[in-house]
Design an enzyme around this catalytic site. Structure first.
Site, PDB file in Angstrom:
ATOM      1  N   ARG A  87      -5.239  17.032  -0.054  1.00  0.00           N
ATOM      2  CA  ARG A  87      -5.586  16.191   1.098  1.00  0.00           C
ATOM      3  C   ARG A  87      -6.163  17.044   2.228  1.00  0.00           C
ATOM      4  O   ARG A  87      -7.115  16.621   2.899  1.00  0.00           O
ATOM      5  CB  ARG A  87      -4.352  15.436   1.586  1.00  0.00           C
ATOM      6  CG  ARG A  87      -4.626  14.610   2.832  1.00  0.00           C
ATOM      7  CD  ARG A  87      -3.429  13.775   3.259  1.00  0.00           C
ATOM      8  NE  ARG A  87      -3.723  13.037   4.486  1.00  0.00           N
ATOM      9  CZ  ARG A  87      -2.916  12.143   5.026  1.00  0.00           C
ATOM     10  NH1 ARG A  87      -1.760  11.849   4.462  1.00  0.00           N
ATOM     11  NH2 ARG A  87      -3.255  11.515   6.139  1.00  0.00           N
ATOM     12  N   ASN A 140      -3.778   6.930  -3.926  1.00  0.00           N
ATOM     13  CA  ASN A 140      -5.073   6.777  -3.262  1.00  0.00           C
ATOM     14  C   ASN A 140      -6.183   7.552  -3.962  1.00  0.00           C
ATOM     15  O   ASN A 140      -5.926   8.582  -4.572  1.00  0.00           O
ATOM     16  CB  ASN A 140      -4.960   7.249  -1.803  1.00  0.00           C
ATOM     17  CG  ASN A 140      -4.412   6.161  -0.900  1.00  0.00           C
ATOM     18  OD1 ASN A 140      -4.707   4.992  -1.081  1.00  0.00           O
ATOM     19  ND2 ASN A 140      -3.600   6.556   0.072  1.00  0.00           N
ATOM     20  N   CYS A 162      -1.735  -1.907  -1.235  1.00  0.00           N
ATOM     21  CA  CYS A 162      -1.875  -1.164   0.024  1.00  0.00           C
ATOM     22  C   CYS A 162      -0.963  -1.838   1.044  1.00  0.00           C
ATOM     23  O   CYS A 162      -0.671  -3.037   0.936  1.00  0.00           O
ATOM     24  CB  CYS A 162      -3.327  -1.201   0.497  1.00  0.00           C
ATOM     25  SG  CYS A 162      -3.631  -0.336   2.064  1.00  0.00           S
ATOM     26  N   ASN A 163      -0.532  -1.093   2.043  1.00  0.00           N
ATOM     27  CA  ASN A 163       0.361  -1.680   3.047  1.00  0.00           C
ATOM     28  C   ASN A 163      -0.388  -2.301   4.229  1.00  0.00           C
ATOM     29  O   ASN A 163       0.223  -2.942   5.079  1.00  0.00           O
ATOM     30  CB  ASN A 163       1.348  -0.625   3.561  1.00  0.00           C
ATOM     31  CG  ASN A 163       0.672   0.446   4.400  1.00  0.00           C
ATOM     32  OD1 ASN A 163      -0.438   0.882   4.092  1.00  0.00           O
ATOM     33  ND2 ASN A 163       1.336   0.883   5.449  1.00  0.00           N
ATOM     34  N   HIS A 192      -9.128  -0.637   2.181  1.00  0.00           N
ATOM     35  CA  HIS A 192      -9.534   0.084   3.394  1.00  0.00           C
ATOM     36  C   HIS A 192     -10.955  -0.279   3.823  1.00  0.00           C
ATOM     37  O   HIS A 192     -11.586   0.447   4.586  1.00  0.00           O
ATOM     38  CB  HIS A 192      -9.400   1.607   3.218  1.00  0.00           C
ATOM     39  CG  HIS A 192      -7.974   2.052   3.122  1.00  0.00           C
ATOM     40  ND1 HIS A 192      -7.614   3.383   2.950  1.00  0.00           N
ATOM     41  CD2 HIS A 192      -6.806   1.366   3.169  1.00  0.00           C
ATOM     42  CE1 HIS A 192      -6.299   3.476   2.898  1.00  0.00           C
ATOM     43  NE2 HIS A 192      -5.792   2.257   3.019  1.00  0.00           N
ATOM     44  N   TYR A 241      -9.738   0.636   9.178  1.00  0.00           N
ATOM     45  CA  TYR A 241     -10.512   1.753   8.629  1.00  0.00           C
ATOM     46  C   TYR A 241     -12.013   1.583   8.854  1.00  0.00           C
ATOM     47  O   TYR A 241     -12.774   2.539   8.687  1.00  0.00           O
ATOM     48  CB  TYR A 241     -10.231   1.917   7.134  1.00  0.00           C
ATOM     49  CG  TYR A 241      -8.927   2.636   6.836  1.00  0.00           C
ATOM     50  CD1 TYR A 241      -8.913   3.992   6.540  1.00  0.00           C
ATOM     51  CD2 TYR A 241      -7.715   1.964   6.854  1.00  0.00           C
ATOM     52  CE1 TYR A 241      -7.726   4.656   6.272  1.00  0.00           C
ATOM     53  CE2 TYR A 241      -6.519   2.611   6.589  1.00  0.00           C
ATOM     54  CZ  TYR A 241      -6.531   3.954   6.302  1.00  0.00           C
ATOM     55  OH  TYR A 241      -5.346   4.614   6.039  1.00  0.00           O
ATOM     56  N   ARG A 261      -4.632  15.727   9.781  1.00  0.00           N
ATOM     57  CA  ARG A 261      -3.462  14.898   9.508  1.00  0.00           C
ATOM     58  C   ARG A 261      -2.634  15.468   8.356  1.00  0.00           C
ATOM     59  O   ARG A 261      -1.407  15.376   8.362  1.00  0.00           O
ATOM     60  CB  ARG A 261      -3.925  13.473   9.189  1.00  0.00           C
ATOM     61  CG  ARG A 261      -2.801  12.510   8.784  1.00  0.00           C
ATOM     62  CD  ARG A 261      -1.778  12.318   9.882  1.00  0.00           C
ATOM     63  NE  ARG A 261      -0.739  11.370   9.464  1.00  0.00           N
ATOM     64  CZ  ARG A 261       0.432  11.243  10.062  1.00  0.00           C
ATOM     65  NH1 ARG A 261       0.736  11.990  11.111  1.00  0.00           N
ATOM     66  NH2 ARG A 261       1.310  10.364   9.633  1.00  0.00           N
TER      67      ARG A 261
END
Length: 415
Positions: A87, A140, A162-163, A192, A241, A261
């Site tokens: 990531r 993801n 997805c939340n 997203h 997003y 992040r």
């Protein structure tokens, strides 16, 4: 029934288990078995989980993926291919080229997908041969992976989650003092990259009230908002997003001026795992990790697949007529009626042309990326990158691709 959780060492696991505990009064859960390639993290998490579960159901650890999914009725994917280091690269490499660095969107999502595809392909093949379980995917980029599995690997029992949708529903419910089940959305798009045209509460169209009152502040999205004139003009509520697409300069400035992040999450997880070693309840620090209501989305989906009551869930699945002016085989994030092991798409009429312009563009990028992986083709990978609205210029595309492939050489090779 047996539920297998792949990525058992995730910091999200305790929240997921809390969700399973919540539904254990409605459906019978005999055992939950965990598998993770990071055995140290998994042991810490599973020991904590056992303290949460007590004797409600068995909690087991598997040392192989295959033994975890054998005889499972549901398999939950929540693993992160390449870990947080992957990531970090997804967020950091694009910034060097003046591009948005985000784990699921644009160039970062491209890298994450290429890492995920070979693992997903192997895992789905194993599930197909051993248990034919229903796979619920949070890994993801969730929608892109669902496109890969449903339309290329042709495994039907695969649902992307997805939340973001359930958090939006929760905010609407809170505004109107209603229950989650009272809220219905005309909701469609990609994961997203989704759009809401209509909002109904207890059958009443409250869309105009939402335009006036709603502030999109989902807990894992930066707290910037679109100006009022934007909503007055487009008359459609957009997934947070979409800021990366419609406020690209502002979001690039914000991302490039802050710590990545991924590095923030590394610090949060270090604290969390220390607390997990002795905790008897879920630490408050987990809220800093993001993923709000993740467990509710997963657990309630399993509950409603197991019962005949019938509930509506927003999931990633094939369109199948939900949006009339989009192809049936597009994997979309759309409301579906879930009952007794079946997921039925709901007819929503036609989609707005503003929304469709984004959906078509990014869907073609998704498919080019999948084809690049399947054919191990750099040329197709370049086409994919260049086709994305947040992708590179021609001048940078080849260098960017080479840097991505070098950073991910353990996971994927293109020629």
């Amino acid at each position: 029934m047996r539920i297998a959780v792949i990525g058992g060492g995730s910091s999200y696991t305790p929240e997921l288990v809390k969700g399973l505990l919540d539904i254990s009064e409605d459906v019978r859960i005999d055992e939950v078995i965990f598998y993770d390639i990071d055995e140290e993290k998994q042991k810490i998490v599973v020991d904590f989980v056992k303290r949460l579960v007590k004797d409600k159901f068995k909690v087991l650890i598997s040392d192989t993926f295959e033994s975890a999914v054998v005889d499972a009725k549901y398999v939950i994917f929540q693993f992160r291919p390449g870990g947080l280091k992957g990531r970090e690269n997804d967020e950091g490499i694009p910034l060097k080229y003046g591009l948005i660095g985000q784990e699921t969107t644009g160039v970062g999502g491209f890298s994450a997908a290429l890492r995920a595809f070979p693992i997903i392909e192997e895992y789905v093949d194993t599930v197909r041969k051993t248990s034919n379980a229903t796979i619920i995917n949070f890994t993801n980029p969730s929608g892109h992976i669902t496109e890969f599995v449903r339309n290329y690997l042709e495994y039907e029992k695969f649902i992307g989650l997805c939340n973001v949708p359930i958090n939006f529903i929760r905010e609407i419910a809170e505004i109107f003092s209603a229950e989650l089940e009272d809220v219905f959305l005309k909701y469609y798009g990609l994961n997203h990259l989704s759009f809401i045209e209509k909002v109904f509460v207890k059958g009443e169209d409250v869309t105009e009230k939402v335009f006036e009152n709603l502030k999109l502040r989902l807990s894992n999205i930066p707290d910037e908002d679109f100006p009022a004139w934007f909503y007055d003009s487009v008359r459609i509520i957009v997934n947070p997003y979409l800021r990366y697409y419609l406020m690209e300069k502002k979001m690039f400035k914000k991302i490039s001026s802050h710590e990545l992040r991924a590095r923030e999450v590394m610090k949060i997880e270090k604290e969390l795992f220390e607390k997990y070693k002795t905790a008897t309840e879920i630490p408050e620090e987990l809220t800093k990790r993001g993923g709000s209501m993740y467990s509710t989305a997963a657990a309630h989906l399993i509950r409603d697949l197991e019962t005949d009551e019938g509930k509506i869930h927003i999931v990633n699945t094939r369109n199948n007529g939900s949006i009339e002016n989009l192809p049936d085989d597009y994997v979309l994030e759309i409301p579906c009626y879930v009952r007794s092991g079946r997921v039925h798409t709901l007819s929503q009429g036609k989609g707005d042309h503003f929304a469709l312009s984004f959906i078509h563009a990014v869907k073609m990028y998704e498919r080019l990326t999948i084809e690049a992986y399947l054919k191990r083709s750099k040329k197709l990978a370049l086409k994919a990158l260049l086709s994305h609205p947040l992708g590179p210029d021609v001048e940078d595309a080849k260098d960017l691709l080479e840097e991505i492939l070098k950073a991910n050489s353990e996971h994927v090779k293109l020629e």
